[in-house]
Design an enzyme around this catalytic site. Structure first.
Site, PDB file in Angstrom:
ATOM      1  N   TYR A 159      16.613  10.895   5.202  1.00 17.53           N
ATOM      2  CA  TYR A 159      15.810  10.789   3.970  1.00 17.53           C
ATOM      3  C   TYR A 159      16.683  10.479   2.749  1.00 17.53           C
ATOM      4  CZ  TYR A 159      11.214  11.729   1.768  1.00 17.53           C
ATOM      5  OH  TYR A 159      10.009  11.630   1.121  1.00 17.53           O
ATOM      6  N   LYS A 166      12.807  13.552  -4.410  1.00 17.01           N
ATOM      7  CA  LYS A 166      11.657  14.453  -4.231  1.00 17.01           C
ATOM      8  C   LYS A 166      11.942  15.825  -4.866  1.00 17.01           C
ATOM      9  CE  LYS A 166       8.452  12.080  -2.103  1.00 17.01           C
ATOM     10  NZ  LYS A 166       7.369  11.537  -2.958  1.00 17.01           N
TER      11      LYS A 166
HETATM   12  N1  LIG Z   1       4.060   9.342   4.580  1.00 21.96           N
HETATM   13  C1  LIG Z   1       4.615  10.528   4.587  1.00 21.96           C
HETATM   14  O1  LIG Z   1       5.063  11.026   5.634  1.00 21.96           O
HETATM   15  C2  LIG Z   1       4.699  11.328   3.321  1.00 21.96           C
HETATM   16  C3  LIG Z   1       4.927  12.702   3.399  1.00 21.96           C
HETATM   17  C4  LIG Z   1       5.012  13.437   2.222  1.00 21.96           C
HETATM   18  C5  LIG Z   1       4.863  12.783   1.012  1.00 21.96           C
HETATM   19  N2  LIG Z   1       4.646  11.432   0.965  1.00 21.96           N
HETATM   20  C6  LIG Z   1       4.521  10.807  -0.341  1.00 21.96           C
HETATM   21  O2  LIG Z   1       3.195  10.328  -0.513  1.00 21.96           O
HETATM   22  C7  LIG Z   1       3.211   9.311  -1.520  1.00 21.96           C
HETATM   23  C8  LIG Z   1       2.416   8.125  -1.024  1.00 21.96           C
HETATM   24  O3  LIG Z   1       3.101   7.483   0.026  1.00 21.96           O
HETATM   25  P1  LIG Z   1       2.428   7.028   1.386  1.00 21.96           P
HETATM   26  O4  LIG Z   1       3.142   7.746   2.461  1.00 21.96           O
HETATM   27  O5  LIG Z   1       0.955   7.112   1.305  1.00 21.96           O
HETATM   28  O6  LIG Z   1       2.915   5.518   1.519  1.00 21.96           O
HETATM   29  P2  LIG Z   1       2.373   4.130   0.913  1.00 21.96           P
HETATM   30  O7  LIG Z   1       3.451   3.153   1.236  1.00 21.96           O
HETATM   31  O8  LIG Z   1       1.013   3.858   1.407  1.00 21.96           O
HETATM   32  O9  LIG Z   1       2.315   4.402  -0.647  1.00 21.96           O
HETATM   33  C9  LIG Z   1       3.419   4.310  -1.515  1.00 21.96           C
HETATM   34  C10 LIG Z   1       2.912   3.597  -2.753  1.00 21.96           C
HETATM   35  O10 LIG Z   1       3.904   3.570  -3.793  1.00 21.96           O
HETATM   36  C11 LIG Z   1       3.689   2.349  -4.487  1.00 21.96           C
HETATM   37  N3  LIG Z   1       4.825   2.002  -5.328  1.00 21.96           N
HETATM   38  C12 LIG Z   1       6.110   1.793  -4.928  1.00 21.96           C
HETATM   39  N4  LIG Z   1       6.844   1.395  -6.001  1.00 21.96           N
HETATM   40  C13 LIG Z   1       6.008   1.383  -7.078  1.00 21.96           C
HETATM   41  C14 LIG Z   1       6.157   1.048  -8.440  1.00 21.96           C
HETATM   42  N5  LIG Z   1       7.340   0.629  -8.941  1.00 21.96           N
HETATM   43  N6  LIG Z   1       5.091   1.149  -9.269  1.00 21.96           N
HETATM   44  C15 LIG Z   1       3.882   1.542  -8.791  1.00 21.96           C
HETATM   45  N7  LIG Z   1       3.666   1.865  -7.494  1.00 21.96           N
HETATM   46  C16 LIG Z   1       4.713   1.775  -6.650  1.00 21.96           C
HETATM   47  C17 LIG Z   1       3.477   1.352  -3.344  1.00 21.96           C
HETATM   48  O11 LIG Z   1       2.946   0.109  -3.783  1.00 21.96           O
HETATM   49  C18 LIG Z   1       2.535   2.129  -2.454  1.00 21.96           C
HETATM   50  O12 LIG Z   1       1.190   1.911  -2.815  1.00 21.96           O
HETATM   51  C19 LIG Z   1       4.683   9.026  -1.810  1.00 21.96           C
HETATM   52  O13 LIG Z   1       5.091   9.759  -2.945  1.00 21.96           O
HETATM   53  C20 LIG Z   1       5.366   9.561  -0.572  1.00 21.96           C
HETATM   54  O14 LIG Z   1       6.720   9.877  -0.786  1.00 21.96           O
HETATM   55  C21 LIG Z   1       4.543  10.699   2.094  1.00 21.96           C
END
Ligand SMILES: NC(=O)c1ccc[n+]([C@@H]2O[C@H](COP(=O)([O-])OP(=O)(O)OC[C@H]3O[C@@H](n4cnc5c(N)ncnc54)[C@H](O)[C@@H]3O)[C@@H](O)[C@H]2O)c1
Length: 260
Positions: A159, A166
């Site tokens: 990570y 985070k």
């Molecule tokens: N997938 C997992 O396992 C997981 C677990 C815990 C937390 N998260 C967190 O959940 C959140 C959503 O991620 P996800 O997993 O749904 O993936 P995802 O790829 O669907 O979403 C990430 C989003 O961030 C946007 N993004 C990136 N750079 C950007 C910028 N400069 N301006 C505006 N938007 C931007 C992307 O376009 C995308 O829509 C994130 O913060 C991620 O770290 C994900």
């Protein structure tokens, strides 16, 4: 006489930032929010903007999409005015945004150049504050801001600087909670377990998370089901957590609570 059952987000106006695909956590949030009675506006940027516009049609009601790149000052400065074209105020903001360059993840944590780490912090941590600030002109007496984290109290394999970002996000949410509480703004995070989204799939070796969750999460865990995280975000957006701020709700099948 049958009484109409109202959703927990009836009448709420909510910005959901970060819908990229149907697998996005933000997609579940937007769908559940609409099902619970909210008016939803989506945002995304660059190539993701057109994908977001396409996915917006798959919601129960097609949602308008505004452009927001959280690294673009003009986008942030004009966001409130552009949102006013769709809603007359905001009751909730969902920050479902995260990004770190490939160079900032994987092995070699101490070798990563500042520019790569800086991008991770700007997009994944600082943006919770800048997005909240950009939306403040639209807030009324109360508002709820909810972000997504991956438990940053420990160090994970692969990570890298995304993990450090985070940790900064978690701290940022507490500072925002502290300063905006007197204005009626609650700021909370959901710490989700691993989900097979674009963001997670872009992390080299993220299968390790899936393997770790298998058999250890007391409730079990599905890496393809974003609904539990979406429901928790909806609950935090609702009036059912009126005295909760600066909190991190784990939606990870209980993984964080057990040692092995
Ligand atoms: N997938 C997992 O396992 C997981 C677990 C815990 C937390 N998260 C967190 O959940 C959140 C959503 O991620 P996800 O997993 O749904 O993936 P995802 O790829 O669907 O979403 C990430 C989003 O961030 C946007 N993004 C990136 N750079 C950007 C910028 N400069 N301006 C505006 N938007 C931007 C992307 O376009 C995308 O829509 C994130 O913060 C991620 O770290 C994900």
């Amino acid at each position: 006489m049958a009484t109409e059952v109202k959703g927990i987000l009836e009448g709420k106006r909510i910005l959901v930032a970060g819908v990229l695909t149907e697998a996005s956590i933000a997609f579940s949030v937007a769908r559940i929010a609409q099902e619970q009675g909210a008016t939803v506006v989506l945002s995304n940027f660059g190539r993701a903007l057109s994908l977001c516009q396409r996915i917006a049609k798959r919601l129960p009601q097609e949602a308008p999409v505004v452009e927001l790149d959280v690294t673009n000052t003009e986008h942030l400065d004009t966001l409130a005015d552009r949102l006013r074209e769709h809603v007359d105020g905001l009751d909730g903001v969902v920050h479902s945004i995260g990004f770190a360059p490939q160079e900032a993840m994987g092995d070699g944590f101490p070798e990563v150049a500042w520019e790569h780490a800086a991008t991770a912090f700007q997009v994944s941590s600082w943006s919770l504050a800048s997005l909240t600030q950009a939306c403040r002109p639209l807030f009324g007496d109360t508002a709820s801001v909810v972000g997504l984290t991956f438990d940053a109290t420990v160090a994970w394999p692969v990570y890298g600087w995304m993990g450090a970002a985070k940790a900064a996000l978690e701290s940022t949410s507490r500072y925002l909670a502290r300063e905006l509480g007197p204005d009626g703004v609650r700021v909370n995070l959901v710490a989700a377990g691993p989900l097979r989204t674009m963001a997670m799939k872009s992390i080299p070796g993220s299968k390790q998370f899936e393997e770790a969750w298998e058999g250890r999460a007391p409730l079990g865990w599905s890496v393809t089901d974003t609904e539990p995280a979406g429901k928790a975000v909806a609950a935090l957006l609702s009036n059912w957590f009126p005295a909760t701020t600066g909190e991190i709700v784990h939606v990870d099948g209980g993984f964080h609570a057990v040692g092995v």
